[in-house]
Design a protein around this motif. Structure first.
Motif, PDB file in Angstrom:
ATOM      1  N   ARG A 151       0.869  -1.177   0.000  1.00 22.11           N
ATOM      2  CA  ARG A 151       0.000   0.000   0.000  1.00 22.11           C
ATOM      3  C   ARG A 151       0.900   1.219   0.000  1.00 22.11           C
ATOM      4  NH1 ARG A 151      -5.429   0.537   1.275  1.00 22.11           N
ATOM      5  NH2 ARG A 151      -6.125   2.703   1.525  1.00 22.11           N
ATOM      6  N   TRP A 152       0.700   2.098  -0.992  1.00 26.12           N
ATOM      7  CA  TRP A 152       1.535   3.279  -1.204  1.00 26.12           C
ATOM      8  C   TRP A 152       0.597   4.477  -1.286  1.00 26.12           C
ATOM      9  CZ3 TRP A 152       6.829   3.746  -1.586  1.00 26.12           C
ATOM     10  CH2 TRP A 152       7.323   4.939  -2.129  1.00 26.12           C
ATOM     11  N   GLU A 153       0.595   5.333  -0.281  1.00 25.32           N
ATOM     12  CA  GLU A 153      -0.319   6.463  -0.220  1.00 25.32           C
ATOM     13  C   GLU A 153       0.442   7.776  -0.354  1.00 25.32           C
ATOM     14  OE1 GLU A 153      -2.828   6.562   3.172  1.00 25.32           O
ATOM     15  OE2 GLU A 153      -3.830   4.662   2.706  1.00 25.32           O
ATOM     16  N   VAL A 154       0.173   8.510  -1.420  1.00 19.89           N
ATOM     17  CA  VAL A 154       0.717   9.857  -1.585  1.00 19.89           C
ATOM     18  C   VAL A 154      -0.257  10.824  -0.925  1.00 19.89           C
ATOM     19  CG1 VAL A 154       1.394  11.652  -3.220  1.00 19.89           C
ATOM     20  CG2 VAL A 154       1.857   9.246  -3.748  1.00 19.89           C
ATOM     21  N   GLU A 155       0.257  11.620   0.011  1.00 25.20           N
ATOM     22  CA  GLU A 155      -0.599  12.552   0.752  1.00 25.20           C
ATOM     23  C   GLU A 155      -0.529  13.970   0.205  1.00 25.20           C
ATOM     24  OE1 GLU A 155       0.958  12.075   4.637  1.00 25.20           O
ATOM     25  OE2 GLU A 155       0.162  10.047   4.895  1.00 25.20           O
ATOM     26  N   ALA A 156       0.634  14.374  -0.307  1.00 24.43           N
ATOM     27  CA  ALA A 156       0.823  15.736  -0.808  1.00 24.43           C
ATOM     28  C   ALA A 156       1.881  15.707  -1.911  1.00 24.43           C
ATOM     29  CB  ALA A 156       1.283  16.663   0.324  1.00 24.43           C
ATOM     30  N   PRO A 157       1.783  16.566  -2.926  1.00 27.17           N
ATOM     31  CA  PRO A 157       0.834  17.678  -3.083  1.00 27.17           C
ATOM     32  C   PRO A 157      -0.542  17.249  -3.605  1.00 27.17           C
ATOM     33  CG  PRO A 157       2.292  17.598  -4.950  1.00 27.17           C
ATOM     34  CD  PRO A 157       2.760  16.516  -4.014  1.00 27.17           C
ATOM     35  N   TYR A 158      -0.730  15.964  -3.897  1.00 24.56           N
ATOM     36  CA  TYR A 158      -2.008  15.460  -4.366  1.00 24.56           C
ATOM     37  C   TYR A 158      -2.238  14.114  -3.684  1.00 24.56           C
ATOM     38  CZ  TYR A 158       1.321  12.833  -7.122  1.00 24.56           C
ATOM     39  OH  TYR A 158       2.384  12.049  -7.493  1.00 24.56           O
ATOM     40  N   SER A 159      -3.444  13.641  -3.718  1.00 22.65           N
ATOM     41  CA  SER A 159      -3.768  12.358  -3.102  1.00 22.65           C
ATOM     42  C   SER A 159      -3.783  11.262  -4.164  1.00 22.65           C
ATOM     43  CB  SER A 159      -5.125  12.448  -2.410  1.00 22.65           C
ATOM     44  OG  SER A 159      -5.501  11.201  -1.862  1.00 22.65           O
ATOM     45  N   VAL A 178      -1.942   3.486  -4.202  1.00 18.34           N
ATOM     46  CA  VAL A 178      -1.634   2.271  -4.946  1.00 18.34           C
ATOM     47  C   VAL A 178      -1.722   1.105  -3.974  1.00 18.34           C
ATOM     48  CG1 VAL A 178       0.071   1.017  -6.307  1.00 18.34           C
ATOM     49  CG2 VAL A 178      -0.113   3.505  -6.536  1.00 18.34           C
ATOM     50  N   VAL A 179      -2.502   0.090  -4.316  1.00 20.46           N
ATOM     51  CA  VAL A 179      -2.668  -1.079  -3.447  1.00 20.46           C
ATOM     52  C   VAL A 179      -2.467  -2.335  -4.272  1.00 20.46           C
ATOM     53  CG1 VAL A 179      -4.233  -2.385  -1.960  1.00 20.46           C
ATOM     54  CG2 VAL A 179      -4.286   0.116  -1.927  1.00 20.46           C
ATOM     55  N   SER A 180      -1.648  -3.247  -3.761  1.00 17.04           N
ATOM     56  CA  SER A 180      -1.520  -4.581  -4.334  1.00 17.04           C
ATOM     57  C   SER A 180      -1.974  -5.596  -3.293  1.00 17.04           C
ATOM     58  CB  SER A 180      -0.070  -4.870  -4.734  1.00 17.04           C
ATOM     59  OG  SER A 180       0.092  -6.255  -5.004  1.00 17.04           O
ATOM     60  N   ASP A 181      -2.903  -6.476  -3.691  1.00 18.03           N
ATOM     61  CA  ASP A 181      -3.380  -7.514  -2.778  1.00 18.03           C
ATOM     62  C   ASP A 181      -2.744  -8.867  -3.050  1.00 18.03           C
ATOM     63  OD1 ASP A 181      -4.599  -8.375  -5.101  1.00 18.03           O
ATOM     64  OD2 ASP A 181      -6.643  -7.907  -4.453  1.00 18.03           O
ATOM     65  N   GLY A 182      -1.729  -8.883  -3.921  1.00 15.11           N
ATOM     66  CA  GLY A 182      -1.068 -10.132  -4.281  1.00 15.11           C
ATOM     67  C   GLY A 182      -1.579 -10.714  -5.581  1.00 15.11           C
ATOM     68  N   ASN A 183      -2.765 -10.279  -6.025  1.00 14.57           N
ATOM     69  CA  ASN A 183      -3.335 -10.741  -7.291  1.00 14.57           C
ATOM     70  C   ASN A 183      -3.493  -9.612  -8.297  1.00 14.57           C
ATOM     71  OD1 ASN A 183      -3.826 -13.534  -6.500  1.00 14.57           O
ATOM     72  ND2 ASN A 183      -5.416 -12.711  -5.165  1.00 14.57           N
ATOM     73  N   ASP A 184      -3.961  -8.449  -7.817  1.00 17.43           N
ATOM     74  CA  ASP A 184      -4.175  -7.286  -8.676  1.00 17.43           C
ATOM     75  C   ASP A 184      -3.560  -6.051  -8.033  1.00 17.43           C
ATOM     76  OD1 ASP A 184      -5.917  -8.426 -10.809  1.00 17.43           O
ATOM     77  OD2 ASP A 184      -7.272  -8.765  -9.120  1.00 17.43           O
ATOM     78  N   VAL A 185      -3.263  -5.065  -8.888  1.00 19.03           N
ATOM     79  CA  VAL A 185      -2.748  -3.778  -8.425  1.00 19.03           C
ATOM     80  C   VAL A 185      -3.778  -2.708  -8.763  1.00 19.03           C
ATOM     81  CG1 VAL A 185      -0.896  -2.079  -8.612  1.00 19.03           C
ATOM     82  CG2 VAL A 185      -0.364  -4.507  -8.796  1.00 19.03           C
ATOM     83  N   TYR A 186      -4.136  -1.891  -7.769  1.00 14.15           N
ATOM     84  CA  TYR A 186      -5.135  -0.837  -7.924  1.00 14.15           C
ATOM     85  C   TYR A 186      -4.452   0.520  -7.802  1.00 14.15           C
ATOM     86  CZ  TYR A 186      -8.385  -4.629  -6.818  1.00 14.15           C
ATOM     87  OH  TYR A 186      -9.087  -5.804  -6.813  1.00 14.15           O
ATOM     88  N   LEU A 187      -4.645   1.370  -8.793  1.00 15.59           N
ATOM     89  CA  LEU A 187      -4.169   2.746  -8.744  1.00 15.59           C
ATOM     90  C   LEU A 187      -5.392   3.650  -8.667  1.00 15.59           C
ATOM     91  CD1 LEU A 187      -2.243   5.133  -9.009  1.00 15.59           C
ATOM     92  CD2 LEU A 187      -2.268   4.786 -11.484  1.00 15.59           C
ATOM     93  N   TYR A 188      -5.560   4.318  -7.527  1.00 16.30           N
ATOM     94  CA  TYR A 188      -6.759   5.113  -7.283  1.00 16.30           C
ATOM     95  C   TYR A 188      -6.420   6.582  -7.203  1.00 16.30           C
ATOM     96  CZ  TYR A 188     -10.820   6.976  -4.747  1.00 16.30           C
ATOM     97  OH  TYR A 188     -11.907   7.721  -4.347  1.00 16.30           O
ATOM     98  N   ASP A 189      -7.127   7.377  -8.005  1.00  8.65           N
ATOM     99  CA  ASP A 189      -6.987   8.824  -8.001  1.00  8.65           C
ATOM    100  C   ASP A 189      -8.299   9.423  -7.508  1.00  8.65           C
ATOM    101  OD1 ASP A 189      -6.891  11.584  -8.666  1.00  8.65           O
ATOM    102  OD2 ASP A 189      -5.323  11.166 -10.150  1.00  8.65           O
ATOM    103  N   LEU A 235      -9.840  12.417  -9.588  1.00 11.74           N
ATOM    104  CA  LEU A 235     -10.457  12.027 -10.859  1.00 11.74           C
ATOM    105  C   LEU A 235     -11.602  11.039 -10.667  1.00 11.74           C
ATOM    106  CD1 LEU A 235      -7.304  11.503 -13.133  1.00 11.74           C
ATOM    107  CD2 LEU A 235      -8.793  13.503 -13.006  1.00 11.74           C
ATOM    108  N   GLU A 236     -11.740  10.524  -9.436  1.00 10.75           N
ATOM    109  CA  GLU A 236     -12.716   9.473  -9.142  1.00 10.75           C
ATOM    110  C   GLU A 236     -12.538   8.322 -10.127  1.00 10.75           C
ATOM    111  OE1 GLU A 236     -16.476  11.649  -9.201  1.00 10.75           O
ATOM    112  OE2 GLU A 236     -16.411  11.696  -7.011  1.00 10.75           O
ATOM    113  N   GLN A 237     -11.292   7.846 -10.206  1.00  9.65           N
ATOM    114  CA  GLN A 237     -10.942   6.821 -11.179  1.00  9.65           C
ATOM    115  C   GLN A 237      -9.973   5.829 -10.558  1.00  9.65           C
ATOM    116  OE1 GLN A 237      -9.941   8.016 -15.353  1.00  9.65           O
ATOM    117  NE2 GLN A 237      -7.922   7.182 -14.845  1.00  9.65           N
ATOM    118  N   ILE A 265     -11.056   1.268 -14.721  1.00 10.67           N
ATOM    119  CA  ILE A 265     -10.360   0.921 -15.953  1.00 10.67           C
ATOM    120  C   ILE A 265      -9.568  -0.351 -15.677  1.00 10.67           C
ATOM    121  CG2 ILE A 265      -8.650   1.622 -17.666  1.00 10.67           C
ATOM    122  CD1 ILE A 265      -9.284   4.545 -16.864  1.00 10.67           C
ATOM    123  N   ARG A 266      -9.868  -1.408 -16.414  1.00 13.56           N
ATOM    124  CA  ARG A 266      -9.155  -2.675 -16.220  1.00 13.56           C
ATOM    125  C   ARG A 266      -8.181  -2.884 -17.376  1.00 13.56           C
ATOM    126  NH1 ARG A 266     -10.883  -5.587 -11.989  1.00 13.56           N
ATOM    127  NH2 ARG A 266     -12.907  -4.969 -11.090  1.00 13.56           N
TER     128      ARG A 266
END
Length: 217
Positions: free
Chosen positions: A79-87, A90-101, A104-106, A213-214
């Motif tokens: 789990r990689w959380e950027v706090e500043a200058p923007y939020s 990134v999360v990896s559960d061992g099967n998939d990697v999620y990049l959340y903005d 952008l609500e994406q 987006i997959r």
């Protein structure tokens, strides 16, 4: 202070560089260097830290600063959380990697294939033997710190050179340079090795109303 080289070529980016008067020991042979790196990484079950990240272009001009917090657990969880200058998360559960903005609500979802697992952050959560087989490793010592530089054996990677810096047994910096000469510098602080981490941090629940987006490779 050292002039750290940095890592950015995807949201899963890392690296660091430094300035100062240090005396470098001769580089170790690759087999010995890989063995030393294995000794550092194999006992690492999980890792938690805050980070400061700096990104430089090929001319050394600063492109971006960021700070945040990261959690890592073997095998393959991050789990990689950027706090500043923007939020950004990134999360990896061992099967998939999620990049959340959130702005952008994406969220972009990628499977954990070889290309994704060779991004610098996820390299640390993977299998150590795979790491030392996929990269040529060089070891140096500067100013009491151990530096391991990884050069990929394959051209299909996000970086041309990645360095891990250890103070005794603790990873304190990551440096990366990509094919364009862009450098990423990441310095870790408030570090906890092999502590207690809530496994729910590595689960990502997609917020309602978020565009998904997959990507398949």
């Amino acid at each position: 202070m050292r002039d750290t080289q940095t890592l950015l070529s995807s949201p899963l980016s890392l690296a660091a560089a430094a300035l100062g008067l240090t005396f470098a020991a001769p580089a170790a042979w690759a087999n010995d260097a890989a063995g030393r790196l294995t000794e550092r990484l194999e006992p690492l079950e999980n890792y938690q830290a805050t980070f400061d990240q700096k990104i430089l272009d090929g001319a050394g001009e600063r492109l971006q600063n960021a700070r945040g917090e990261m959690w890592l657990s073997r095998p393959g969880m991050l789990r990689w959380e950027v706090e500043a200058p923007y939020s950004q998360v990134v999360v990896s559960d061992g099967n998939d990697v999620y990049l959340y903005d959130p702005d952008l609500e994406q969220v972009t979802v990628q499977p954990m294939d070889d290309r994704v697992t060779h991004t610098p952050a996820l390299l640390l959560s993977g299998n150590v033997s795979d790491l030392t087989e996929s990269y040529d490793v060089v070891y140096e010592q500067e100013g009491g710190e151990d530096i391991f530089t990884l050069v990929p054996n394959s051209a299909d990677t996000l970086f041309e050179e990645l360095s891990l810096v250890f103070d005794n047994e603790t990873l304190t910096e990551l440096w990366m340079m990509d094919s364009t000469g862009q450098k990423t510098m990441i310095t870790f602080s408030d570090i906890t090795r092999n502590g207690s981490i809530n496994r729910s941090l590595f689960n990502f629940d997609i917020p309602e109303g978020t565009d998904v987006i997959r990507e398949e490779f």
